[in-house]
Write a protein that holds these residues in place. Structure first.
Motif, mmCIF file in Angstrom:
data_model
loop_
_atom_site.group_PDB
_atom_site.id
_atom_site.type_symbol
_atom_site.label_atom_id
_atom_site.label_comp_id
_atom_site.label_asym_id
_atom_site.label_seq_id
_atom_site.Cartn_x
_atom_site.Cartn_y
_atom_site.Cartn_z
ATOM 1 N N ILE A 32 0.452 -15.160 -15.041
ATOM 2 C CA ILE A 32 -0.616 -14.071 -14.343
ATOM 3 C C ILE A 32 -0.458 -14.968 -12.293
ATOM 4 O O ILE A 32 -0.669 -16.442 -12.740
ATOM 5 C CB ILE A 32 -1.749 -13.821 -14.535
ATOM 6 N N GLY A 33 -0.322 -14.306 -11.369
ATOM 7 C CA GLY A 33 -0.215 -15.024 -9.961
ATOM 8 C C GLY A 33 -0.941 -14.620 -9.549
ATOM 9 O O GLY A 33 -1.316 -13.631 -9.326
ATOM 10 N N TYR A 34 -1.612 -15.550 -8.631
ATOM 11 C CA TYR A 34 -2.381 -14.986 -7.881
ATOM 12 C C TYR A 34 -1.930 -15.670 -6.224
ATOM 13 O O TYR A 34 -1.377 -16.999 -6.476
ATOM 14 C CB TYR A 34 -3.389 -16.713 -7.809
ATOM 15 N N VAL A 35 -1.685 -14.906 -5.483
ATOM 16 C CA VAL A 35 -1.020 -15.729 -4.337
ATOM 17 C C VAL A 35 -2.368 -15.083 -3.184
ATOM 18 O O VAL A 35 -2.205 -13.808 -2.665
ATOM 19 C CB VAL A 35 0.264 -14.763 -3.973
ATOM 20 N N TYR A 36 -1.818 -16.377 -2.284
ATOM 21 C CA TYR A 36 -2.679 -16.038 -0.979
ATOM 22 C C TYR A 36 -2.104 -15.636 0.171
ATOM 23 O O TYR A 36 -1.236 -16.312 0.262
ATOM 24 C CB TYR A 36 -3.900 -17.548 -0.839
ATOM 25 N N THR A 37 -2.457 -14.550 0.759
ATOM 26 C CA THR A 37 -1.380 -13.524 1.727
ATOM 27 C C THR A 37 -1.667 -13.427 3.521
ATOM 28 O O THR A 37 -2.916 -13.068 3.682
ATOM 29 C CB THR A 37 -0.710 -13.039 1.155
ATOM 30 N N ALA A 38 -0.857 -13.907 4.215
ATOM 31 C CA ALA A 38 -0.985 -14.243 5.138
ATOM 32 C C ALA A 38 -0.222 -12.092 5.857
ATOM 33 O O ALA A 38 1.167 -12.840 4.954
ATOM 34 C CB ALA A 38 -1.246 -14.172 6.645
ATOM 35 N N PHE A 39 -0.889 -11.002 6.244
ATOM 36 C CA PHE A 39 0.288 -10.014 6.193
ATOM 37 C C PHE A 39 -0.457 -8.792 7.981
ATOM 38 O O PHE A 39 -0.862 -9.421 8.396
ATOM 39 C CB PHE A 39 -0.370 -8.628 5.468
ATOM 40 N N ASN A 40 1.380 -8.846 8.436
ATOM 41 C CA ASN A 40 0.576 -8.331 10.045
ATOM 42 C C ASN A 40 1.735 -6.901 9.438
ATOM 43 O O ASN A 40 2.362 -6.515 9.280
ATOM 44 C CB ASN A 40 1.905 -9.617 11.173
ATOM 45 N N ARG A 41 0.582 -5.801 10.215
ATOM 46 C CA ARG A 41 1.085 -5.115 9.900
ATOM 47 C C ARG A 41 1.767 -3.975 10.690
ATOM 48 O O ARG A 41 2.922 -3.097 10.466
ATOM 49 C CB ARG A 41 -0.504 -4.431 9.895
ATOM 50 N N SER A 42 1.699 -4.791 12.232
ATOM 51 C CA SER A 42 2.656 -3.987 13.511
ATOM 52 C C SER A 42 4.459 -4.429 12.734
ATOM 53 O O SER A 42 5.041 -3.879 13.072
ATOM 54 C CB SER A 42 2.058 -4.610 14.508
ATOM 55 N N THR A 43 4.457 -5.682 12.140
ATOM 56 C CA THR A 43 5.778 -6.084 12.094
ATOM 57 C C THR A 43 6.334 -6.012 10.464
ATOM 58 O O THR A 43 7.025 -6.459 10.628
ATOM 59 C CB THR A 43 5.480 -7.637 12.675
ATOM 60 N N GLU B 244 5.285 -7.928 8.107
ATOM 61 C CA GLU B 244 5.545 -9.701 7.930
ATOM 62 C C GLU B 244 4.939 -10.528 7.209
ATOM 63 O O GLU B 244 3.428 -10.155 7.364
ATOM 64 C CB GLU B 244 6.524 -11.201 9.153
ATOM 65 N N TYR B 245 4.668 -10.785 5.464
ATOM 66 C CA TYR B 245 4.050 -11.298 5.345
ATOM 67 C C TYR B 245 4.325 -12.814 4.623
ATOM 68 O O TYR B 245 5.171 -13.708 5.395
ATOM 69 C CB TYR B 245 3.592 -11.239 4.496
ATOM 70 N N THR B 246 3.276 -13.716 5.161
ATOM 71 C CA THR B 246 3.765 -15.158 4.639
ATOM 72 C C THR B 246 2.757 -15.908 3.268
ATOM 73 O O THR B 246 1.242 -15.208 3.891
ATOM 74 C CB THR B 246 2.800 -15.717 6.144
ATOM 75 N N LYS C 11 9.919 -10.671 5.118
ATOM 76 C CA LYS C 11 9.945 -9.276 6.364
ATOM 77 C C LYS C 11 9.920 -7.500 4.744
ATOM 78 O O LYS C 11 10.799 -7.850 4.635
ATOM 79 C CB LYS C 11 11.456 -8.963 7.428
ATOM 80 N N VAL C 12 9.260 -6.729 4.699
ATOM 81 C CA VAL C 12 9.450 -5.809 4.382
ATOM 82 C C VAL C 12 9.474 -4.628 5.111
ATOM 83 O O VAL C 12 9.332 -4.383 5.830
ATOM 84 C CB VAL C 12 8.084 -5.565 2.940
ATOM 85 N N SER C 13 9.997 -3.813 4.641
ATOM 86 C CA SER C 13 10.663 -2.100 5.882
ATOM 87 C C SER C 13 9.058 -1.459 5.226
ATOM 88 O O SER C 13 7.852 -1.581 3.870
ATOM 89 C CB SER C 13 11.259 -1.368 4.456
#
Length: 141
Positions: A68-79, A81-83, A122-124
């Motif tokens: 089980i993995g926990y990932v702290y993520t930053a996401f930009n909805r306009s681009t 892209e997530y980090t 970068k995701v679609s």
């Protein structure tokens, strides 16, 4: 002497509570990844940085791999892209088997290699997971 020991014990317990990472319970399903892991978003952890950017915890339950993995993520909805900021991986017994912090000190266990983790993605816009994340975080988007 006994009062002093109680005070020391109380301070130690309070410090231990704040040192232990806590994962919230408001997990919303956002789908399944290509490997078959179930992916969840923790709505309680969402922190909006600006109108397009949010930081949050995601969880991936990969029972086939026993993790089980926990990932702290930053996401930009306009681009789209997530980090990745931080990754914690546990076995099915709840024991920490690996962790990686992109922003600082890292501890690598059980074959987790930092070079195998890309930090930016970068995701679609048509990706189902991306749409689900946007719907949960920005419902009126």
């Amino acid at each position: 002497m006994q009062k002093t020991m109680r005070k020391i014990l109380m301070v130690f317990c309070i410090a231990a509570i704040f040192a232990v990472p806590v994962y919230a319970t408001n997990w919303k399903s956002i789908g399944m990844d290509k490997s078959g892991a179930h992916i969840y978003l923790d709505l309680d952890s969402v922190e909006k940085i600006d109108t397009n950017t949010a930081i949050f915890w995601m969880r991936g339950d990969d029972f086939k791999e026993g993790m089980i993995g926990y990932v702290y993520t930053a996401f930009n909805r306009s681009t789209n892209e997530y980090t990745l900021i931080k990754i914690n991986v546990y076995n099915l017994n709840g024991q920490l088997i690996g962790m990686f912090n992109y922003g600082g000190i890292s501890e690598v266990n059980h074959g987790m290699r930092p070079k195998t983790f890309k930090n930016k993605h970068k995701v679609s816009n048509n990706d189902q997971t991306t749409r689900q994340i946007k719907n949960w975080i920005w419902p009126n988007y």
